[in-house]
Motif scaffolding. Sequence first.
Motif, short mmCIF file in Angstrom:
data_model
loop_
_atom_site.label_atom_id
_atom_site.label_comp_id
_atom_site.label_asym_id
_atom_site.label_seq_id
_atom_site.Cartn_x
_atom_site.Cartn_y
_atom_site.Cartn_z
N VAL A 171 -42.43 -5.53 92.39
CA VAL A 171 -40.81 -6.10 92.07
C VAL A 171 -40.58 -6.52 90.66
O VAL A 171 -41.36 -7.54 90.88
N PHE A 172 -40.32 -5.77 89.83
CA PHE A 172 -39.52 -6.10 88.65
C PHE A 172 -37.94 -7.65 88.10
O PHE A 172 -37.71 -6.70 89.07
N THR A 173 -38.92 -8.48 88.31
CA THR A 173 -37.31 -9.29 88.09
C THR A 173 -36.64 -7.92 86.48
O THR A 173 -37.38 -7.39 85.53
N ARG A 174 -35.30 -8.78 86.49
CA ARG A 174 -34.68 -7.43 85.21
C ARG A 174 -35.10 -8.12 84.13
O ARG A 174 -35.47 -7.88 82.58
N GLN A 175 -35.35 -9.53 83.87
CA GLN A 175 -36.27 -10.59 82.41
C GLN A 175 -37.46 -9.13 82.48
O GLN A 175 -37.76 -9.22 81.48
N GLU A 176 -37.98 -9.03 83.37
CA GLU A 176 -39.73 -9.19 82.98
C GLU A 176 -39.08 -7.11 82.27
O GLU A 176 -39.53 -7.10 81.71
N LEU A 177 -38.41 -6.67 83.47
CA LEU A 177 -38.02 -5.11 82.40
C LEU A 177 -36.55 -5.31 80.79
O LEU A 177 -37.81 -4.49 79.85
N LEU A 178 -36.85 -6.23 81.06
CA LEU A 178 -36.07 -6.59 79.86
C LEU A 178 -36.71 -7.10 78.85
O LEU A 178 -36.90 -6.48 77.62
N GLN A 179 -38.25 -7.99 78.73
CA GLN A 179 -38.98 -8.22 77.68
C GLN A 179 -39.41 -6.62 77.47
O GLN A 179 -40.04 -6.68 76.43
N GLY A 180 -39.99 -6.22 78.71
CA GLY A 180 -40.94 -5.00 78.65
C GLY A 180 -40.31 -3.84 77.87
O GLY A 180 -40.99 -2.60 76.92
N HIS A 184 -35.56 -6.03 73.57
CA HIS A 184 -34.71 -6.81 72.68
C HIS A 184 -34.45 -8.02 73.99
O HIS A 184 -33.84 -7.90 74.39
N PRO A 185 -35.66 -8.60 73.77
CA PRO A 185 -35.35 -9.54 74.18
C PRO A 185 -34.05 -10.56 74.80
O PRO A 185 -33.84 -11.43 75.63
N ASP A 186 -33.16 -10.93 73.33
CA ASP A 186 -32.10 -10.88 73.59
C ASP A 186 -30.73 -10.28 74.31
O ASP A 186 -29.66 -10.40 74.45
N ASP A 187 -31.53 -9.35 74.10
CA ASP A 187 -30.26 -8.21 74.81
C ASP A 187 -29.52 -8.86 76.39
O ASP A 187 -30.91 -9.54 76.94
N SER A 188 -28.79 -8.57 76.98
CA SER A 188 -28.37 -8.92 78.24
C SER A 188 -29.27 -8.22 78.75
O SER A 188 -29.41 -7.15 79.13
N PRO A 189 -29.40 -9.02 80.45
CA PRO A 189 -29.98 -8.16 81.72
C PRO A 189 -29.28 -7.35 81.49
O PRO A 189 -29.95 -6.52 82.81
N SER A 190 -28.18 -6.70 81.63
CA SER A 190 -26.80 -6.30 82.09
C SER A 190 -26.81 -4.81 82.41
O SER A 190 -26.79 -3.76 82.41
N VAL A 191 -28.22 -5.20 80.33
CA VAL A 191 -28.68 -3.15 80.02
C VAL A 191 -29.37 -2.71 81.09
O VAL A 191 -29.29 -1.78 81.00
N ILE A 192 -30.15 -3.77 81.98
CA ILE A 192 -31.15 -3.37 82.96
C ILE A 192 -30.69 -2.25 83.71
O ILE A 192 -30.42 -1.03 84.18
N ASP A 193 -29.51 -2.98 84.66
CA ASP A 193 -28.62 -2.25 85.35
C ASP A 193 -28.03 -1.01 84.72
O ASP A 193 -27.21 -0.17 86.76
N ILE A 237 -34.42 -10.14 93.70
CA ILE A 237 -35.65 -10.40 93.63
C ILE A 237 -35.57 -9.34 91.78
O ILE A 237 -35.41 -9.61 90.34
N GLY A 238 -35.03 -7.96 92.34
CA GLY A 238 -35.01 -6.76 90.87
C GLY A 238 -35.05 -5.72 90.98
O GLY A 238 -34.40 -5.46 92.79
N TYR A 239 -35.79 -5.06 91.15
CA TYR A 239 -36.57 -3.86 91.32
C TYR A 239 -37.18 -2.68 91.13
O TYR A 239 -38.92 -4.12 90.83
N GLN A 240 -37.63 -2.03 92.01
CA GLN A 240 -39.00 -1.47 92.22
C GLN A 240 -38.83 0.20 92.28
O GLN A 240 -37.56 0.81 92.82
N ILE A 241 -39.77 0.23 92.35
CA ILE A 241 -40.36 2.12 91.59
C ILE A 241 -39.67 2.51 93.73
O ILE A 241 -39.82 1.82 94.51
N GLY A 242 -38.93 3.62 93.56
CA GLY A 242 -38.88 4.03 94.76
C GLY A 242 -40.11 4.50 95.63
O GLY A 242 -40.66 5.00 95.38
#
Length: 223
Positions: A173-182, A185-194, A215-220
């Motif tokens: 399960v990836f957190t939004r922060q992990e997906l954002l970093q991967g 840009h780390p300065d982007d808002s985590p909402s971009v993931i959503d 927690i976050g998201y996981q592949i289906g």
Amino acid sequence: MHNLERPRLLLVEDDPVLGPLIAELLAADYNVQLAADGQSGLHLGLTARWEAMVIDRGLPVMDGLELVMALRRKGVTTPAIILTALGSTAEKIAGLDAGANDYMTKPFDAGELRARLRAMTRVVAPAPAQLSVGDWLFDPGNRSVQSSYGHHVGLTAKESELLALLATEPDRVFTRQELLQGLFHPDDSPSVIDTYIHYLRKKPSKSVIRTVHGIGYQIGDGA
Ligand code: CA
């Protein structure tokens, strides 16, 4: 590493100084066997298993090109580099056409020889062509997902990267922060993931990505 665990390399070089010198240079990476003429090179090449070969062009009894050709005729496909003092393009072409995989002109740089050997013997694991994503098959190379009915949906580069990151570790399960970093840009808002998760669910199907609340998201998993 124990000597015997190193990849075995056959060096065929008749020069009494250069032979042992090259053998010593390569001993850090390989278990090196030195042969001083083409005939013994051929014998060793045919009777033992090697991960790589370094073959001097000018050899007594049987020259390096004949040696490579003879090995290839016998079905020996071991990657081979030809070493030579002759540096003309025509000579290089002759060496490669004889069945060598690479060619180096003397004097050569030891570091380059080692790098070329690494490149030649590197086993490139093919990327899995398709990843299972819920009930869909995801092809990261083509940036598309395909349903079990053969329906194709194209993805944008970012959508594809996000799906690929999730799909590489289906149990995680990836957190939004992990997906954002991967992916962003780390300065982007985590909402971009959503936002991208939303796009992805709209495009192929809701089932491709699972929300793990808090927690976050996981592949289906297709369930
Ligand atoms: Ca020679």
